[in-house]
Write a protein that holds these residues in place. Structure first.
Motif, PDB file in Angstrom:
ATOM      1  N   TYR A 151       0.830  -1.210   0.000  1.00  0.00           N
ATOM      2  CA  TYR A 151       0.000   0.000   0.000  1.00  0.00           C
ATOM      3  C   TYR A 151       0.869   1.265   0.000  1.00  0.00           C
ATOM      4  CZ  TYR A 151      -3.500   3.446   1.338  1.00  0.00           C
ATOM      5  OH  TYR A 151      -4.308   4.554   1.355  1.00  0.00           O
ATOM      6  N   LEU A 152       1.888   1.304   0.852  1.00  0.00           N
ATOM      7  CA  LEU A 152       2.737   2.492   0.941  1.00  0.00           C
ATOM      8  C   LEU A 152       3.433   2.780  -0.381  1.00  0.00           C
ATOM      9  CD1 LEU A 152       4.398   1.933   4.452  1.00  0.00           C
ATOM     10  CD2 LEU A 152       2.428   3.376   3.895  1.00  0.00           C
ATOM     11  N   LEU A 153       3.912   1.734  -1.039  1.00  0.00           N
ATOM     12  CA  LEU A 153       4.600   1.921  -2.319  1.00  0.00           C
ATOM     13  C   LEU A 153       3.640   2.360  -3.419  1.00  0.00           C
ATOM     14  CD1 LEU A 153       6.996  -1.178  -2.276  1.00  0.00           C
ATOM     15  CD2 LEU A 153       7.643   1.233  -2.001  1.00  0.00           C
ATOM     16  N   SER A 154       2.483   1.733  -3.480  1.00  0.00           N
ATOM     17  CA  SER A 154       1.537   2.040  -4.558  1.00  0.00           C
ATOM     18  C   SER A 154       0.882   3.402  -4.398  1.00  0.00           C
ATOM     19  CB  SER A 154       0.458   0.950  -4.646  1.00  0.00           C
ATOM     20  OG  SER A 154      -0.306   0.889  -3.455  1.00  0.00           O
ATOM     21  N   HIS A 155       0.857   3.948  -3.183  1.00  0.00           N
ATOM     22  CA  HIS A 155       0.219   5.243  -2.942  1.00  0.00           C
ATOM     23  C   HIS A 155       1.230   6.348  -2.629  1.00  0.00           C
ATOM     24  CE1 HIS A 155      -3.207   2.516  -2.490  1.00  0.00           C
ATOM     25  NE2 HIS A 155      -3.990   3.554  -2.692  1.00  0.00           N
ATOM     26  N   SER A 156       2.523   6.062  -2.779  1.00  0.00           N
ATOM     27  CA  SER A 156       3.573   7.073  -2.554  1.00  0.00           C
ATOM     28  C   SER A 156       3.407   7.794  -1.223  1.00  0.00           C
ATOM     29  CB  SER A 156       3.578   8.094  -3.700  1.00  0.00           C
ATOM     30  OG  SER A 156       3.875   7.480  -4.922  1.00  0.00           O
ATOM     31  N   VAL A 157       3.219   7.032  -0.171  1.00  0.00           N
ATOM     32  CA  VAL A 157       3.035   7.610   1.166  1.00  0.00           C
ATOM     33  C   VAL A 157       4.383   8.033   1.732  1.00  0.00           C
ATOM     34  CG1 VAL A 157       2.308   7.098   3.537  1.00  0.00           C
ATOM     35  CG2 VAL A 157       0.956   6.256   1.592  1.00  0.00           C
ATOM     36  N   SER A 158       4.417   9.200   2.369  1.00  0.00           N
ATOM     37  CA  SER A 158       5.670   9.702   2.950  1.00  0.00           C
ATOM     38  C   SER A 158       5.693   9.622   4.468  1.00  0.00           C
ATOM     39  CB  SER A 158       5.902  11.155   2.533  1.00  0.00           C
ATOM     40  OG  SER A 158       4.872  11.995   3.030  1.00  0.00           O
ATOM     41  N   LYS A 159       4.505   9.648   5.118  1.00  0.00           N
ATOM     42  CA  LYS A 159       4.449   9.654   6.580  1.00  0.00           C
ATOM     43  C   LYS A 159       3.420   8.621   7.067  1.00  0.00           C
ATOM     44  CE  LYS A 159       7.246  13.190   7.124  1.00  0.00           C
ATOM     45  NZ  LYS A 159       6.783  14.561   7.261  1.00  0.00           N
ATOM     46  N   VAL A 160       3.804   7.905   8.117  1.00  0.00           N
ATOM     47  CA  VAL A 160       2.888   6.976   8.775  1.00  0.00           C
ATOM     48  C   VAL A 160       2.858   7.326  10.256  1.00  0.00           C
ATOM     49  CG1 VAL A 160       2.396   4.579   9.382  1.00  0.00           C
ATOM     50  CG2 VAL A 160       3.379   5.112   7.149  1.00  0.00           C
ATOM     51  N   PHE A 161       1.668   7.508  10.782  1.00  0.00           N
ATOM     52  CA  PHE A 161       1.485   7.694  12.223  1.00  0.00           C
ATOM     53  C   PHE A 161       0.664   6.502  12.697  1.00  0.00           C
ATOM     54  CE2 PHE A 161       1.586  11.034  15.611  1.00  0.00           C
ATOM     55  CZ  PHE A 161       0.989  10.287  16.599  1.00  0.00           C
ATOM     56  N   SER A 162       1.273   5.638  13.510  1.00  0.00           N
ATOM     57  CA  SER A 162       0.563   4.445  13.960  1.00  0.00           C
ATOM     58  C   SER A 162       0.339   4.494  15.464  1.00  0.00           C
ATOM     59  CB  SER A 162       1.326   3.177  13.578  1.00  0.00           C
ATOM     60  OG  SER A 162       2.517   3.063  14.332  1.00  0.00           O
ATOM     61  N   LEU A 163      -0.699   3.779  15.901  1.00  0.00           N
ATOM     62  CA  LEU A 163      -1.067   3.787  17.310  1.00  0.00           C
ATOM     63  C   LEU A 163      -1.241   2.359  17.818  1.00  0.00           C
ATOM     64  CD1 LEU A 163      -2.888   6.287  15.772  1.00  0.00           C
ATOM     65  CD2 LEU A 163      -3.054   6.909  18.178  1.00  0.00           C
ATOM     66  N   LEU A 164      -0.642   2.056  18.952  1.00  0.00           N
ATOM     67  CA  LEU A 164      -0.694   0.779  19.664  1.00  0.00           C
ATOM     68  C   LEU A 164       0.274  -0.240  19.068  1.00  0.00           C
ATOM     69  CD1 LEU A 164      -4.525   0.503  20.346  1.00  0.00           C
ATOM     70  CD2 LEU A 164      -2.759   1.604  21.727  1.00  0.00           C
ATOM     71  N   ASP A 165       0.666  -1.206  19.881  1.00  0.00           N
ATOM     72  CA  ASP A 165       1.800  -2.072  19.570  1.00  0.00           C
ATOM     73  C   ASP A 165       1.645  -2.878  18.288  1.00  0.00           C
ATOM     74  OD1 ASP A 165       3.398  -1.453  21.927  1.00  0.00           O
ATOM     75  OD2 ASP A 165       1.865  -2.516  23.055  1.00  0.00           O
ATOM     76  N   ASP A 166       0.471  -3.479  18.055  1.00  0.00           N
ATOM     77  CA  ASP A 166       0.317  -4.307  16.862  1.00  0.00           C
ATOM     78  C   ASP A 166       0.510  -3.488  15.597  1.00  0.00           C
ATOM     79  OD1 ASP A 166      -0.107  -6.549  18.390  1.00  0.00           O
ATOM     80  OD2 ASP A 166      -2.296  -6.453  18.280  1.00  0.00           O
ATOM     81  N   ALA A 167      -0.149  -2.333  15.536  1.00  0.00           N
ATOM     82  CA  ALA A 167       0.014  -1.461  14.369  1.00  0.00           C
ATOM     83  C   ALA A 167       1.442  -0.925  14.288  1.00  0.00           C
ATOM     84  CB  ALA A 167      -0.983  -0.303  14.437  1.00  0.00           C
ATOM     85  N   ASN A 168       2.052  -0.640  15.442  1.00  0.00           N
ATOM     86  CA  ASN A 168       3.422  -0.132  15.452  1.00  0.00           C
ATOM     87  C   ASN A 168       4.416  -1.130  14.862  1.00  0.00           C
ATOM     88  OD1 ASN A 168       2.537   2.198  16.657  1.00  0.00           O
ATOM     89  ND2 ASN A 168       3.238   1.670  18.705  1.00  0.00           N
ATOM     90  N   MET A 169       4.227  -2.423  15.154  1.00  0.00           N
ATOM     91  CA  MET A 169       5.123  -3.433  14.588  1.00  0.00           C
ATOM     92  C   MET A 169       5.061  -3.408  13.063  1.00  0.00           C
ATOM     93  SD  MET A 169       6.681  -4.942  17.070  1.00  0.00           S
ATOM     94  CE  MET A 169       6.663  -3.263  17.728  1.00  0.00           C
ATOM     95  N   ILE A 170       3.848  -3.358  12.535  1.00  0.00           N
ATOM     96  CA  ILE A 170       3.656  -3.359  11.083  1.00  0.00           C
ATOM     97  C   ILE A 170       4.259  -2.099  10.470  1.00  0.00           C
ATOM     98  CG2 ILE A 170       1.942  -3.458   9.244  1.00  0.00           C
ATOM     99  CD1 ILE A 170       2.007  -5.968  10.962  1.00  0.00           C
ATOM    100  N   ALA A 171       3.949  -0.943  11.066  1.00  0.00           N
ATOM    101  CA  ALA A 171       4.423   0.333  10.515  1.00  0.00           C
ATOM    102  C   ALA A 171       5.940   0.452  10.613  1.00  0.00           C
ATOM    103  CB  ALA A 171       3.762   1.495  11.253  1.00  0.00           C
ATOM    104  N   GLY A 172       6.516   0.039  11.749  1.00  0.00           N
ATOM    105  CA  GLY A 172       7.959   0.143  11.914  1.00  0.00           C
ATOM    106  C   GLY A 172       8.713  -0.739  10.939  1.00  0.00           C
ATOM    107  N   LEU A 173       8.257  -1.971  10.756  1.00  0.00           N
ATOM    108  CA  LEU A 173       8.908  -2.873   9.804  1.00  0.00           C
ATOM    109  C   LEU A 173       8.773  -2.360   8.376  1.00  0.00           C
ATOM    110  CD1 LEU A 173       7.780  -6.287  11.333  1.00  0.00           C
ATOM    111  CD2 LEU A 173      10.117  -5.367  11.283  1.00  0.00           C
ATOM    112  N   ALA A 174       7.614  -1.803   8.051  1.00  0.00           N
ATOM    113  CA  ALA A 174       7.421  -1.246   6.705  1.00  0.00           C
ATOM    114  C   ALA A 174       8.357  -0.060   6.474  1.00  0.00           C
ATOM    115  CB  ALA A 174       5.967  -0.835   6.513  1.00  0.00           C
ATOM    116  N   ALA A 175       8.523   0.791   7.487  1.00  0.00           N
ATOM    117  CA  ALA A 175       9.427   1.940   7.353  1.00  0.00           C
ATOM    118  C   ALA A 175      10.877   1.480   7.246  1.00  0.00           C
ATOM    119  CB  ALA A 175       9.248   2.880   8.540  1.00  0.00           C
TER     120      ALA A 175
END
Length: 541
Positions: free
Chosen positions: A245-269
């Motif tokens: 999703y991040l690659l296909s939508h050219s996303v520059s910033k991710v703000f994630s909340l709570l541990d499960d989402a943080n794991m996904i967002a941190g690994l993606a970054a």
């Protein structure tokens, strides 16, 4: 489900499997099996897939031969293990029975299978460090294209905070999409309505039944396949889905909340260095939360979570933030990090303009001199809704010119309803369930009673003050940081029920002039300390 006895008997032999001489059958052509099959093929593990109805395959299996589960007689049961990839609760017992009839004695669950692979490849059962992810080539085209990532769209404090953050970012020139890790059917209808009212775009990542293609071309220790052997299958799936999703939508910033989402967002970054991620932590590190709520569940093993956070803290494009000093200190201790590794980012509180469709006094026939007490919380152990009811029971012995409304839902709803009946409080405590426009209901109340045992900086205390609602509460977490000085005398240790009842009585009896002074001081406190300026400094780094 396959029996614990059968698995226990297999454990010793499974831990010493020679992968070069052993074969595995993935039973069930599911999304989980698809990921495991691709990982195994990339590391030359002998694996086949079977299903009771191989002709009913999903399109992602188009290039793979799926065997009929009744035709496994050519496989050697001594050197072959069955891995249950179908829903184990629904089909585990019958698959185990069928496999036993065919002569197989080694029958595994997915996590057992992955542990065998980890032990066979590295002699380690858990990951020690995440310092292996290779960066993908990408450049974010739009520096103001951002997403807010949450585990699901629900009416919890963190999710409501995500809407406040989205509102501020939108006003500062960002294009915002709210993204959830779960499919539409798992989302809260009221929260979805709130998104619509705010005019926010949203997207739900595809479920595990729609697995994503993974790159199997890299060396194992530098690949997503390595990650797939250490994360839960669902966590690995959502990681792949978010990267796509991040690659296909050219996303520059991710703000994630709570541990499960943080794991996904941190690994993606970590995988996409052009993406900057802010990971907002819980009010308490997971181990602290489990001490109050043993039923809490996490997508990832906590050993994986701690290793990942330690890795994220070393990345230039990832920031860890907590919304309270107590939460910040909790994570610093758990992760053994130096203080500069976790920032402090106060919550943002916006005064809600929408009007509730519930007029409390009219709907419940309250007299003009009846004072309204309100509680807003998830009906879960860490929020202690049973203490809310017990405080009201004590107040009732002092006076009867009030009515209390408890807003929120959760696993304790039936227990709380029974307690209200048991204490003969059905005329004094009304359960309103989850509500869309909570701040509008706060404006109709005289006092907020908050009885939580575990907190960060509670949004509910901030919202109550900005809506001129007086407060009696516990001192859980960093609640003191969320209150104007005039309310500090109305704050107590969790469980001090008689003192809280006395404080309610005192507030209800105080002159109108004192009430107005407290209301004004609370409103000014929130406006001065919980604005948007600090958020923008974090976002624009």
């Amino acid at each position: 489900m396959t029996s614990s006895v059968r698995r226990a008997a297999n454990n010793d032999r499974n831990s010493h499997v020679n992968l070069s001489e052993h074969a595995f059958v993935l039973w069930g052509s599911t999304g989980a099996a698809f990921y495991l099959y691709n990982i195994c093929k990339s590391i030359d593990i002998d694996v086949v897939v079977c299903d009771r109805a191989p002709e009913c395959r999903f399109s992602y299996w188009k290039d793979v031969t799926i065997l009929d589960s009744n035709t496994l007689g050519h496989l050697d049961p001594v050197t072959t293990s069955i891995v249950i990839c179908a829903d184990e609760r629904a089909h585990g017992h019958s698959i185990s029975a069928d496999a036993t009839k065919l002569g197989f004695t080694s029958i595994l669950g997915i996590e057992e299978f992955k542990e065998i692979l980890r032990l066979g490849l590295w002699q380690e059962s858990t990951i020690a460090s995440f310092n292996f992810l290779a960066a993908l080539d990408s450049t974010a085209k739009d520096k103001h294209n951002a997403i807010l990532l949450v585990p699901r769209f629900a009416t919890g404090g963190s999710e409501i905070q995500s809407i406040a953050i989205a509102r501020v970012l939108s006003r500062n020139g960002y294009s915002i999409t709210m993204v959830s890790l779960t499919c539409h059917s798992n989302n809260d209808a009221q929260f979805m309505e709130k998104l619509a009212l705010e005019g926010l775009d949203y997207h739900c990542l595809p479920p595990l039944s729609s697995p994503r293609r993974i790159d199997t071309s890299r060396p194992l220790e530098n690949s997503d396949c390595f990650l797939g052997l250490h994360l839960s299958v669902s966590g690995f799936h959502y990681y792949n889905a978010l990267v796509e999703y991040l690659l296909s939508h050219s996303v520059s910033k991710v703000f994630s909340l709570l541990d499960d989402a943080n794991m996904i967002a941190g690994l993606a970054a970590a995988r996409i260095p052009s993406v900057c991620a802010i990971l907002s932590l819980r009010s308490s590190a997971p181990q602290g939360l489990l001490s109050y709520n043993p039923s809490a569940r996490f997508v990832f093993p906590l050993s994986t979570v701690s290793a990942a956070y330690q890795y994220f803290s070393s990345l230039d494009n990832v920031k860890l933030v907590a919304n309270s000093q107590s939460g910040r200190e909790s994570y610093l201790r758990w992760l053994n990090l130096s203080e500069e590794k976790v920032g402090l980012l106060n919550n943002i509180i916006n005064n809600e303009d929408a009007r509730s469709n519930i007029e409390l006094r009219a709907k419940f026939s309250c007299q003009d001199n009846t004072q309204i007490i309100i509680g807003v919380m998830r009906l879960e152990r860490e929020k202690a809704p049973e203490d809310f009811v017990s405080v009201i029971a004590r107040l009732r012995k002092r006076r009867k010119d009030f009515i209390a409304f408890l807003i929120g839902d959760g696993s304790m709803r039936q227990e709380i309803s029974s307690l209200i009946s048991e204490l003969n409080l059905t005329d004094f405590v009304i359960l309103l369930g989850a509500q869309l426009h909570v701040q509008c209901l706060m404006r109709q109340a005289d006092i907020l009673l908050h009885t939580a045992k575990v907190e960060g900086v509670p949004n509910v205390l901030l919202e109550a003050q900005i809506n001129r609602c007086q407060i009696v509460c516990t001192n859980a977490g960093s609640s003191v940081d969320a209150l104007a000085d005039c309310y500090h005398d109305f704050m107590f240790h969790a469980g001090q029920l008689e003192k809280m009842a006395g404080a309610l009585d005192a507030l209800m009896a105080s002159p109108d002039t004192q009430k107005k002074i407290r209301q004004t001081e609370g409103q000014n406190f929130v406006s001065n300390h919980y604005g948007a300026e600090q958020l923008m400094s974090f976002i624009n780094w």
